[in-house]
Design a protein around this motif. Structure first.
Motif, PDB file in Angstrom:
ATOM      1  N   GLU A 221       0.811  -1.209   0.000  1.00 44.31           N
ATOM      2  CA  GLU A 221       0.000   0.000   0.000  1.00 44.31           C
ATOM      3  C   GLU A 221       0.848   1.265   0.000  1.00 44.31           C
ATOM      4  OE1 GLU A 221      -3.082   2.688   0.090  1.00 44.31           O
ATOM      5  OE2 GLU A 221      -3.104   0.559  -0.432  1.00 44.31           O
ATOM      6  N   PHE A 222       1.993   1.230   0.665  1.00 39.90           N
ATOM      7  CA  PHE A 222       2.805   2.438   0.804  1.00 39.90           C
ATOM      8  C   PHE A 222       3.992   2.485  -0.153  1.00 39.90           C
ATOM      9  CE2 PHE A 222       0.366   2.521   4.670  1.00 39.90           C
ATOM     10  CZ  PHE A 222       0.152   3.868   4.886  1.00 39.90           C
ATOM     11  N   GLY A 223       3.981   1.612  -1.162  1.00 37.47           N
ATOM     12  CA  GLY A 223       4.969   1.716  -2.214  1.00 37.47           C
ATOM     13  C   GLY A 223       6.267   0.990  -1.975  1.00 37.47           C
ATOM     14  N   GLY A 224       6.306   0.087  -1.003  1.00 38.93           N
ATOM     15  CA  GLY A 224       7.495  -0.712  -0.774  1.00 38.93           C
ATOM     16  C   GLY A 224       7.391  -2.059  -1.466  1.00 38.93           C
ATOM     17  N   THR A 225       8.386  -2.908  -1.240  1.00 37.21           N
ATOM     18  CA  THR A 225       8.361  -4.265  -1.777  1.00 37.21           C
ATOM     19  C   THR A 225       7.566  -5.143  -0.828  1.00 37.21           C
ATOM     20  OG1 THR A 225      10.538  -3.942  -2.789  1.00 37.21           O
ATOM     21  CG2 THR A 225       9.774  -6.217  -2.503  1.00 37.21           C
ATOM     22  N   PRO A 226       6.441  -5.711  -1.270  1.00 30.45           N
ATOM     23  CA  PRO A 226       5.576  -6.458  -0.345  1.00 30.45           C
ATOM     24  C   PRO A 226       6.281  -7.562   0.432  1.00 30.45           C
ATOM     25  CG  PRO A 226       4.425  -6.039  -2.396  1.00 30.45           C
ATOM     26  CD  PRO A 226       5.840  -5.597  -2.607  1.00 30.45           C
ATOM     27  N   VAL A 227       7.141  -8.324  -0.254  1.00 33.36           N
ATOM     28  CA  VAL A 227       7.781  -9.427   0.446  1.00 33.36           C
ATOM     29  C   VAL A 227       8.738  -8.927   1.525  1.00 33.36           C
ATOM     30  CG1 VAL A 227       9.758  -9.681  -1.116  1.00 33.36           C
ATOM     31  CG2 VAL A 227       8.850 -11.697   0.073  1.00 33.36           C
ATOM     32  N   LEU A 228       9.339  -7.759   1.338  1.00 37.40           N
ATOM     33  CA  LEU A 228      10.181  -7.200   2.389  1.00 37.40           C
ATOM     34  C   LEU A 228       9.339  -6.749   3.587  1.00 37.40           C
ATOM     35  CD1 LEU A 228      12.879  -5.108   0.461  1.00 37.40           C
ATOM     36  CD2 LEU A 228      13.160  -7.291   1.646  1.00 37.40           C
ATOM     37  N   GLY A 229       8.172  -6.187   3.294  1.00 38.46           N
ATOM     38  CA  GLY A 229       7.270  -5.837   4.390  1.00 38.46           C
ATOM     39  C   GLY A 229       6.870  -7.059   5.192  1.00 38.46           C
ATOM     40  N   GLY A 230       6.578  -8.148   4.493  1.00 38.68           N
ATOM     41  CA  GLY A 230       6.230  -9.386   5.184  1.00 38.68           C
ATOM     42  C   GLY A 230       7.398  -9.950   5.966  1.00 38.68           C
ATOM     43  N   ALA A 231       8.610  -9.829   5.403  1.00 37.82           N
ATOM     44  CA  ALA A 231       9.796 -10.359   6.081  1.00 37.82           C
ATOM     45  C   ALA A 231      10.079  -9.606   7.374  1.00 37.82           C
ATOM     46  CB  ALA A 231      10.998 -10.278   5.149  1.00 37.82           C
ATOM     47  N   VAL A 232       9.945  -8.284   7.332  1.00 37.71           N
ATOM     48  CA  VAL A 232      10.188  -7.485   8.537  1.00 37.71           C
ATOM     49  C   VAL A 232       9.124  -7.776   9.592  1.00 37.71           C
ATOM     50  CG1 VAL A 232      10.260  -5.142   9.451  1.00 37.71           C
ATOM     51  CG2 VAL A 232      11.387  -5.662   7.279  1.00 37.71           C
ATOM     52  N   ALA A 233       7.861  -7.872   9.165  1.00 37.61           N
ATOM     53  CA  ALA A 233       6.774  -8.117  10.115  1.00 37.61           C
ATOM     54  C   ALA A 233       6.815  -9.533  10.672  1.00 37.61           C
ATOM     55  CB  ALA A 233       5.435  -7.857   9.440  1.00 37.61           C
ATOM     56  N   ALA A 234       7.434 -10.467   9.946  1.00 38.22           N
ATOM     57  CA  ALA A 234       7.457 -11.864  10.388  1.00 38.22           C
ATOM     58  C   ALA A 234       8.168 -12.032  11.723  1.00 38.22           C
ATOM     59  CB  ALA A 234       8.114 -12.735   9.318  1.00 38.22           C
ATOM     60  N   VAL A 235       9.098 -11.129  12.035  1.00 38.42           N
ATOM     61  CA  VAL A 235       9.822 -11.259  13.290  1.00 38.42           C
ATOM     62  C   VAL A 235       8.887 -11.136  14.487  1.00 38.42           C
ATOM     63  CG1 VAL A 235      10.375  -8.801  13.577  1.00 38.42           C
ATOM     64  CG2 VAL A 235      11.944 -10.542  14.464  1.00 38.42           C
ATOM     65  N   VAL A 236       7.760 -10.452  14.297  1.00 32.86           N
ATOM     66  CA  VAL A 236       6.807 -10.272  15.397  1.00 32.86           C
ATOM     67  C   VAL A 236       6.275 -11.613  15.903  1.00 32.86           C
ATOM     68  CG1 VAL A 236       4.550  -9.304  16.008  1.00 32.86           C
ATOM     69  CG2 VAL A 236       6.135  -7.971  14.615  1.00 32.86           C
ATOM     70  N   VAL A 237       6.110 -12.579  15.010  1.00 34.04           N
ATOM     71  CA  VAL A 237       5.524 -13.866  15.410  1.00 34.04           C
ATOM     72  C   VAL A 237       6.560 -14.986  15.467  1.00 34.04           C
ATOM     73  CG1 VAL A 237       3.234 -13.290  14.548  1.00 34.04           C
ATOM     74  CG2 VAL A 237       4.884 -14.330  12.999  1.00 34.04           C
ATOM     75  N   HIS A 238       7.830 -14.675  15.276  1.00 32.03           N
ATOM     76  CA  HIS A 238       8.850 -15.722  15.280  1.00 32.03           C
ATOM     77  C   HIS A 238       9.125 -16.213  16.705  1.00 32.03           C
ATOM     78  CE1 HIS A 238      12.887 -17.558  14.840  1.00 32.03           C
ATOM     79  NE2 HIS A 238      12.394 -17.906  13.668  1.00 32.03           N
ATOM     80  N   PRO A 239       9.175 -17.533  16.905  1.00 36.84           N
ATOM     81  CA  PRO A 239       9.417 -18.063  18.262  1.00 36.84           C
ATOM     82  C   PRO A 239      10.738 -17.610  18.864  1.00 36.84           C
ATOM     83  CG  PRO A 239       8.615 -19.799  16.808  1.00 36.84           C
ATOM     84  CD  PRO A 239       8.910 -18.614  15.939  1.00 36.84           C
ATOM     85  N   GLY A 240      11.721 -17.284  18.016  1.00 38.51           N
ATOM     86  CA  GLY A 240      13.033 -16.897  18.515  1.00 38.51           C
ATOM     87  C   GLY A 240      13.073 -15.591  19.267  1.00 38.51           C
ATOM     88  N   VAL A 241      12.026 -14.811  19.234  1.00 42.58           N
ATOM     89  CA  VAL A 241      12.048 -13.524  19.940  1.00 42.58           C
ATOM     90  C   VAL A 241      12.080 -13.712  21.446  1.00 42.58           C
ATOM     91  CG1 VAL A 241      10.841 -12.348  18.062  1.00 42.58           C
ATOM     92  CG2 VAL A 241       9.522 -13.283  19.964  1.00 42.58           C
ATOM     93  N   THR A 242      11.808 -14.911  21.926  1.00 38.50           N
ATOM     94  CA  THR A 242      11.877 -15.141  23.374  1.00 38.50           C
ATOM     95  C   THR A 242      13.291 -14.963  23.912  1.00 38.50           C
ATOM     96  OG1 THR A 242      12.142 -17.510  22.951  1.00 38.50           O
ATOM     97  CG2 THR A 242       9.902 -16.703  23.351  1.00 38.50           C
TER      98      THR A 242
END
Length: 510
Positions: A221-242
């Motif tokens: 929506e904001f003119g970036g690369t969609p897959v990069l947006g998904g890659a950055v947001a994926a860290v939010v749900v990654h188990p390794g953040v513990t």
């Protein structure tokens, strides 16, 4: 005139194409739950009158960014597919993109007002036959013209973008919500114990990864690369953040939810654009995605996840407190004000709130209350139908739109009947307030009513209901709220919404 619905998606698409200027005039194609959205090279080439009269077309709406043909739920997807096939065969359209807007403002008579640009003040008009659909269509067009200047405000543009991010997720939310309801019912009945774990996994998988989809759509929506947006947001749900500590505490997978994913993808898009503007082409291909993921990811881990988690927790706490402590009053206010929010396009701000509550609690307690506004609208339209017995044109319009209204698609009634008439819109709000107060009262009595997905409303929301008292009790409270909205909306409109009840009244001032 009642429109024939015996057409096929292909015949509808074939009829639409020349009326919007032909393949060469179409620059983009998208659709939401009810609208075919077209980007046009030359707006003047559209034959509006012929398009509105086309069988199957409920109306049109313009929001400044696209020309939208209202076809209704279920139909729009098939017509869009056929429309795209015709364009592909001709070679006249760009690759379509996913639509993301809230249900439109449409009328069965063919007049539509943009929800984000509808007048919030009365229109001073001369006497007009209130019982004619043509008169209402003209007044609806006046309302639309008056507010078109306001469509490009920063707030409304931001809300449209929020909708563009979240609305494409609604089909998955609906499907997973219904599967979750079936799984819960089977578990309670102790039926099919071998399959319920599979159903539970199917229903929860999407919610476990919803942050990735939000990140993808945000970057797009904001003119970036969609897959990069998904890659950055994926860290939010990654188990390794513990293993990561922020502000003195270890992070938890999913902390911050969709709000954290939204913020992460926005930051990622900003970083990506800055990099692409400064790096030479030889380095851009390597360094831009690396820096986007690295910089945005680290800020997300050490700042955004914690901050968004605090905001999400506050939203859940506030929603619970609002209904359990001031339920009847809160329900009355929310149910009564939701139609004006839709009218002004401000309801789009609630989408991430609903999604956050679903992600956090399994359901949103706000949607069933807000759905009562549609019940008030149905009751108001029914009263207009009964009072204006001699106006066959308007009665046909209402009769064709009522089934959709019962299923939660109330815009045809709002923008084709009650809003141009004026008083019935206000009395519809009264009905919505009564229904909201009914549902809110039971929330105060510890019988909360929630929805496991957003999108459906009215009777279509029953399969998605959830609450602490079990489905039967929850459905009973929700059904009671709908009935209250119908009755109060009908009574308020019948006795106070139509002036002296004659076939002539002053629009917005009867």
């Amino acid at each position: 005139m009642h429109k024939d619905t015996s057409h096929t998606p292909r015949s509808t698409a074939a009829a639409l194409l020349p009326l919007v200027g032909g393949p060469a005039n179409v620059t983009s194609v998208a659709h939401c739950m009810t609208r075919l959205r077209l980007g046009l090279a030359d707006r003047s080439r559209v034959d509006d009158a012929a398009l509105r009269a086309l069988p199957g077309v409920l109306g049109v709406v313009e929001d400044g960014a696209s020309y939208q043909v209202v076809l209704g739920p279920g139909v729009v997807g098939r017509v869009t597919e056929a429309f795209e096939a015709l364009l592909a065969a001709d070679g006249g359209s760009d690759t379509p993109t996913a639509d993301a807007s809230i249900a439109p403002a449409a009328t069965p008579a063919g007049t539509v007002i943009d929800p984000a640009g509808t007048a919030d003040t009365p229109v001073d008009t001369a006497d007009a036959p209130a019982g004619t659909a043509d008169a209402l269509a003209r007044r609806g067009a006046e309302l639309k013209a008056r507010q078109k200047r306001r469509d490009a405000t920063p707030l409304k543009s931001a809300l449209r973008r929020v909708a563009n991010i979240f609305v494409p997720l609604i089909p998955a939310l609906i499907g997973c919500g219904i599967v979750a309801g079936v799984a819960g019912l089977l578990t309670n009945l102790e039926w099919l114990p071998g399959i319920t774990p599979a159903l539970a996994a199917l229903s929860s998988a999407f919610m476990a990864l919803i942050a990735v989809f939000v990140g993808h759509n945000t970057a797009k929506e904001f003119g970036g690369t969609p897959v990069l947006g998904g890659a950055v947001a994926a860290v939010v749900v990654h188990p390794g953040v513990t293993e990561v500590t922020a502000f003195g505490a270890a992070l938890a997978p999913g902390q911050g939810g969709v709000l954290g994913a939204l913020a992460a993808a926005l930051l990622g898009t900003y970083v990506e654009k800055r990099c692409r503007a400064r790096l030479p082409g030889t380095l851009d291909v390597l360094l831009t995605p690396t820096l986007t993921v690295l910089v945005s990811g680290l800020v997300t881990l050490y700042v955004l996840m914690y901050a968004a988690g605090e905001v999400a927790t506050a939203i859940g706490t506030a929603a619970d407190w609002l209904l359990t402590t001031t339920g009847a009053l809160a329900g009355l206010i929310l149910g009564g004000l939701f139609l004006p929010l839709v009218m002004l396009g401000l309801h789009q701000a609630l989408i991430p709130i609903h999604t956050t509550l679903i992600e956090q609690q399994g359901h949103t307690v706000l949607l069933p209350v807000l759905a009562m506004a549609g019940a008030g609208q149905v009751g108001a339209a029914a009263a207009v139908y009964v009072r204006l017995r001699h106006d066959t044109t308007l009665r046909t319009t209402i009769r064709s739109a009522l089934p959709a209204g019962l299923l939660g698609v109330g815009e045809p009634l709002i923008y084709g009947v009650s809003l141009p008439l004026g008083r019935p819109f206000l009395t519809a709000c009264v009905g919505g307030a009564a229904g909201g107060a009914f549902v809110g009262l039971f929330a105060m009595l510890a019988t909360d009513v929630g929805a496991t997905a957003i999108g459906p409303s009215g009777w279509a929301l029953f399969p998605l209901l959830a609450g602490g008292g079990g489905w039967a009790v929850t459905a009973g409270v929700y059904g009671g709220g709908l009935l209250t909205g119908y009755v109060v909306g009908f009574a308020a409109t019948y006795f106070f919404g139509l002036g002296d009840g004659t076939a002539r009244m002053r629009l917005w001032g009867a």
